[in-house]
Write an enzyme that holds these catalytic residues in place. Structure first.
Site, PDB file in Angstrom:
ATOM      1  N   CYS A  64       0.861  -1.177   0.000  1.00 11.12           N
ATOM      2  CA  CYS A  64       0.000   0.000   0.000  1.00 11.12           C
ATOM      3  C   CYS A  64       0.903   1.234   0.000  1.00 11.12           C
ATOM      4  O   CYS A  64       2.083   1.131   0.297  1.00 11.12           O
ATOM      5  CB  CYS A  64      -0.963   0.021   1.185  1.00 11.12           C
ATOM      6  SG  CYS A  64      -0.229   0.428   2.750  1.00 11.12           S
ATOM      7  N   GLY A  99      14.364  -0.652 -14.230  1.00 10.08           N
ATOM      8  CA  GLY A  99      13.212   0.015 -14.846  1.00 10.08           C
ATOM      9  C   GLY A  99      13.486   0.460 -16.266  1.00 10.08           C
ATOM     10  O   GLY A  99      12.847   0.008 -17.198  1.00 10.08           O
TER      11      GLY A  99
HETATM   12  P1  NAD Z   1       8.555  -8.764 -18.320  1.00  7.85           P
HETATM   13  O1  NAD Z   1       9.819  -8.979 -19.031  1.00  7.85           O
HETATM   14  O2  NAD Z   1       8.108  -9.706 -17.251  1.00  7.85           O
HETATM   15  O3  NAD Z   1       7.358  -8.643 -19.365  1.00  7.85           O
HETATM   16  C1  NAD Z   1       7.452  -7.938 -20.579  1.00  7.85           C
HETATM   17  C2  NAD Z   1       6.387  -8.486 -21.530  1.00  7.85           C
HETATM   18  O4  NAD Z   1       6.452  -7.757 -22.747  1.00  7.85           O
HETATM   19  C3  NAD Z   1       6.580  -9.949 -21.863  1.00  7.85           C
HETATM   20  O5  NAD Z   1       5.431 -10.675 -21.512  1.00  7.85           O
HETATM   21  C4  NAD Z   1       6.858  -9.932 -23.357  1.00  7.85           C
HETATM   22  O6  NAD Z   1       6.332 -11.066 -24.007  1.00  7.85           O
HETATM   23  C5  NAD Z   1       6.165  -8.663 -23.805  1.00  7.85           C
HETATM   24  N1  NAD Z   1       6.676  -8.124 -25.061  1.00  7.85           N
HETATM   25  C6  NAD Z   1       7.967  -7.936 -25.447  1.00  7.85           C
HETATM   26  N2  NAD Z   1       8.023  -7.385 -26.678  1.00  7.85           N
HETATM   27  C7  NAD Z   1       6.740  -7.219 -27.084  1.00  7.85           C
HETATM   28  C8  NAD Z   1       6.154  -6.682 -28.256  1.00  7.85           C
HETATM   29  N3  NAD Z   1       6.884  -6.219 -29.262  1.00  7.85           N
HETATM   30  N4  NAD Z   1       4.799  -6.647 -28.326  1.00  7.85           N
HETATM   31  C9  NAD Z   1       4.025  -7.119 -27.316  1.00  7.85           C
HETATM   32  N5  NAD Z   1       4.545  -7.655 -26.193  1.00  7.85           N
HETATM   33  C10 NAD Z   1       5.888  -7.693 -26.073  1.00  7.85           C
HETATM   34  O7  NAD Z   1       8.661  -7.277 -17.744  1.00  7.85           O
HETATM   35  P2  NAD Z   1       7.778  -6.549 -16.617  1.00  7.85           P
HETATM   36  O8  NAD Z   1       8.292  -6.933 -15.276  1.00  7.85           O
HETATM   37  O9  NAD Z   1       6.340  -6.715 -16.901  1.00  7.85           O
HETATM   38  O10 NAD Z   1       8.219  -5.042 -16.855  1.00  7.85           O
HETATM   39  C11 NAD Z   1       7.801  -4.377 -18.053  1.00  7.85           C
HETATM   40  C12 NAD Z   1       8.495  -3.043 -18.219  1.00  7.85           C
HETATM   41  O11 NAD Z   1       8.038  -2.131 -17.230  1.00  7.85           O
HETATM   42  C13 NAD Z   1      10.003  -3.112 -18.060  1.00  7.85           C
HETATM   43  O12 NAD Z   1      10.616  -2.245 -18.980  1.00  7.85           O
HETATM   44  C14 NAD Z   1      10.232  -2.636 -16.666  1.00  7.85           C
HETATM   45  O13 NAD Z   1      11.515  -2.113 -16.492  1.00  7.85           O
HETATM   46  C15 NAD Z   1       9.155  -1.580 -16.536  1.00  7.85           C
HETATM   47  N6  NAD Z   1       8.752  -1.359 -15.154  1.00  7.85           N
HETATM   48  C16 NAD Z   1       7.874  -0.375 -14.885  1.00  7.85           C
HETATM   49  C17 NAD Z   1       7.468  -0.136 -13.585  1.00  7.85           C
HETATM   50  C18 NAD Z   1       6.534   0.953 -13.235  1.00  7.85           C
HETATM   51  O14 NAD Z   1       6.440   1.311 -12.086  1.00  7.85           O
HETATM   52  N7  NAD Z   1       5.802   1.508 -14.145  1.00  7.85           N
HETATM   53  C19 NAD Z   1       7.950  -0.919 -12.560  1.00  7.85           C
HETATM   54  C20 NAD Z   1       8.807  -1.944 -12.860  1.00  7.85           C
HETATM   55  C21 NAD Z   1       9.170  -2.170 -14.151  1.00  7.85           C
END
Ligand code: NAD
Length: 554
Positions: free
Chosen positions: A410, A492
């Protein structure tokens, strides 16, 4: 002998209950949380030690993992284990107030902080990518991001002059460890969402865990489903198997009435984003065969993907970057309007950061969901006037399926978190909770992150790239009594683009734990208020004055 990076025969699951094999709860908790990160329910690819976020790992190799576990069991209560990018490298005599583990992951000197150099060193077995909570052992599954995503979508609704997302359609990409929270966060806000992922198994996993209602491989069917739900004002999440770089432009071309667009594919790492024309089955082999060419193609696809996002914005949709650095990658891929839409932090989150608010999380080492239900009630009692918090706790209690050790997240801020920590510690001491509680947070945080495309994008004083702040945060938490402290690079948004720190502190019911918790859980969010006071945010100044934060030059 080459280190073992993949082992499909291993299944890791943390011990439960109040008996420990380590000599202190600090070491036991670190061990269980490392193991919990690799629990198949929690990790996206446990066999290769990958927890989430592209290649975010918990340990450098299986040999390093075994050595960490062994060392934690032997560690004296006045010793500290040092972990360098997922490998245990030394044990030193410190004292009881010192962290049991100090972790540094993926750090490179400025001029060398590039993906090619990182991969060269990774190939030599010298480091690993720690992401945020993967290498710092406090990932709790998709719930870890759920509330932040829920809050972000609630803020999007408010920015559109609505009190919920009812009757709106959101388009997003990426149903991985973090991105998989998006569909549930949208439906918890009463909206409709279409989520695109290339990998069918990820969509299936989200359905299985209750984060996604349904998915299909047929785009026409998906569009029909979401439009019917939007028209009926019903909450619904639909996944569609496809490449976002193709599906987003196609939906724009068809004129599908989409209100909100974002993305959480693993765009921060061009090898973890699948370019158009590459098959999922060929992904790994293709990326390994020629990393540079793969990067070029993946950036080219991201350019098409982001161009479609900008086209939706031009057509009136609310569009934002969800913290995966896709704008910068698209720019490198040749699309020059990539920064036409904002990042989610300046757009929706910064006012919370000014109060030191952010994702605060805890896990029950007992393994008993009832312990989390009791902590939920304790939090609700501690903050009786926070209606949003109460609504969240209620919805989370109903809808969140625990992955691994039962846990809760939270958002709490400065001069709030320590109240929760002290209360949990009392509950452990009295036996109301059946084993110690581990208390940490994400690195999506107000005071411990320097990340110019995300947490510190568009700071008021232009200090986006100054990385003294996460270093100070880590030093302060180390001095305040945290159980483990980590300092990471590249989480990230990818290598070269962020420096950030984490802390985890254990409530084992002792007086010593109470003293540590009070300091860490006051000081850690306090650095977030300090950071924003220093950058000139007025609300942060009010918070510092009202809540008694000592800022020498305020
Ligand atoms: P992950 O690697 O578990 O999942 C990424 C997904 O994207 C996978 O399921 C993959 O199949 C899919 N993917 C890759 N290329 C694709 C494409 N061209 N078209 C459609 N799908 C595609 O990663 P995650 O843990 O879900 O993190 C996702 C992103 O978010 C990362 O870049 C991470 O650094 C970032 N992130 C954001 C936050 C936030 O607070 N907003 C927090 C942590 C991570």
């Amino acid at each position: 002998q080459k280190p073992t990076l993949i082992d499909t025969t291993r299944t890791v699951r943390a011990a439960r209950g109040n008996q420990r094999t380590a000599k202190s709860w600090g070491a036991e908790a670190a061990k269980r949380m490392l193991m919990n990160n690799l629990d198949p329910e929690v990790a996206e690819h446990p066999e290769s030690l990958v927890v989430y976020g592209g290649t975010g790992r918990a340990a450098r190799s299986w040999e390093a993992y075994d050595a960490i576990v062994r060392t934690l069991d032997e560690l004296e209560p006045d010793e500290t284990l040092l972990v360098q990018s997922g490998k245990p490298v030394g044990v030193f005599r410190t004292h009881e107030w010192a962290p049991r583990v100090l972790i540094a992951n993926s750090n490179l000197v400025g001029d060398w902080a590039t993906w090619p150099e990182f991969r060269r060193l990774e190939e030599l077995g010298l480091l690993m990518y720690g992401q945020m909570t993967a290498g710092s052992w406090i990932y709790i599954g998709t719930q870890g991001i759920l509330q932040g995503t829920y809050e972000t979508f609630a803020a999007v609704a408010r920015s559109l002059g609505r009190d919920s997302l009812r009757g709106t359609l959101t388009l997003t990409g990426g149903a991985g460890g973090m991105g998989g929270a998006q569909p549930l966060a949208v439906t918890m806000n009463d909206g409709v969402v279409l989520i695109v992922d290339v990998d069918e198994s990820r969509l299936a996993r989200r359905v299985e865990h209750g984060y996604l209602d349904e998915y299909t491989t047929d785009l026409d069917a998906a569009v029909a489903r979401v439009l019917a739900a939007k028209d009926a004002g019903e909450a619904l999440s639909v996944g569609v198997v496809g490449n976002a770089a193709e599906v987003f432009p196609e939906l724009h071309r068809r004129g599908v009435p989409i209100d909100i667009v974002t993305d959480q594919t693993s765009a921060h790492d061009p090898l973890a984003y699948l370019p158009i024309g590459v098959d999922v089955a060929e992904w790994k082999a293709e990326a390994e065969r020629d990393a540079e060419e793969f990067t070029r193609r993946s950036r080219e696809s991201m350019a098409a993907h982001v161009a479609a996002m900008v086209a939706f914005q031009d057509a009136g949709a609310a569009v934002f970057d969800y913290g995966n650095s896709i704008r910068r990658e698209a720019e490198l891929g040749g699309f020059d309007r990539a920064f036409a839409f904002p990042g989610f932090v300046p757009a929706y989150i910064r006012p919370q950061f000014e109060e030191g608010r952010g994702p605060f999380r805890w896990a029950a080492l007992s393994g008993d969901p009832e312990d989390i239900a009791k902590t939920d009630r304790a939090i609700a009692d501690l903050f009786p006037d926070d209606t949003a918090l109460h609504r969240w706790l209620e919805k989370a209690g109903e809808k969140v399926h625990f992955e691994g050790l039962p846990a809760r997240i939270c958002w709490l801020g400065y001069k709030e978190r320590h109240l929760a920590g002290l209360r949990f510690n009392e509950m452990v001491a009295s036996g109301e909770l059946s084993a110690p509680i581990v208390i940490g947070r994400d690195h999506l945080d107000s005071g411990s992150v320097a990340s110019p495309y995300r947490e510190t994008e568009a700071m008021k004083d232009g200090s986006d790239a100054i990385a003294d702040w996460p270093l100070l945060n880590a030093l302060l938490n180390t001095s305040s009594g945290a159980s483990w402290v980590s300092l990471h690079h590249g989480g990230g948004v990818g290598i070269g683009r962020s420096l950030h720190a984490g802390q985890v502190t254990v409530a084992d019911g002792t007086d010593l734990a109470a003293q540590k918790l009070e300091r860490v859980l006051t000081n850690d969010p306090g650095t977030g208020v300090m950071r924003h006071v220093d950058a000139g945010y007025e609300h942060a100044r009010e918070v510092a004055r009202e809540r008694g934060l000592n800022i020498p030059m305020l």
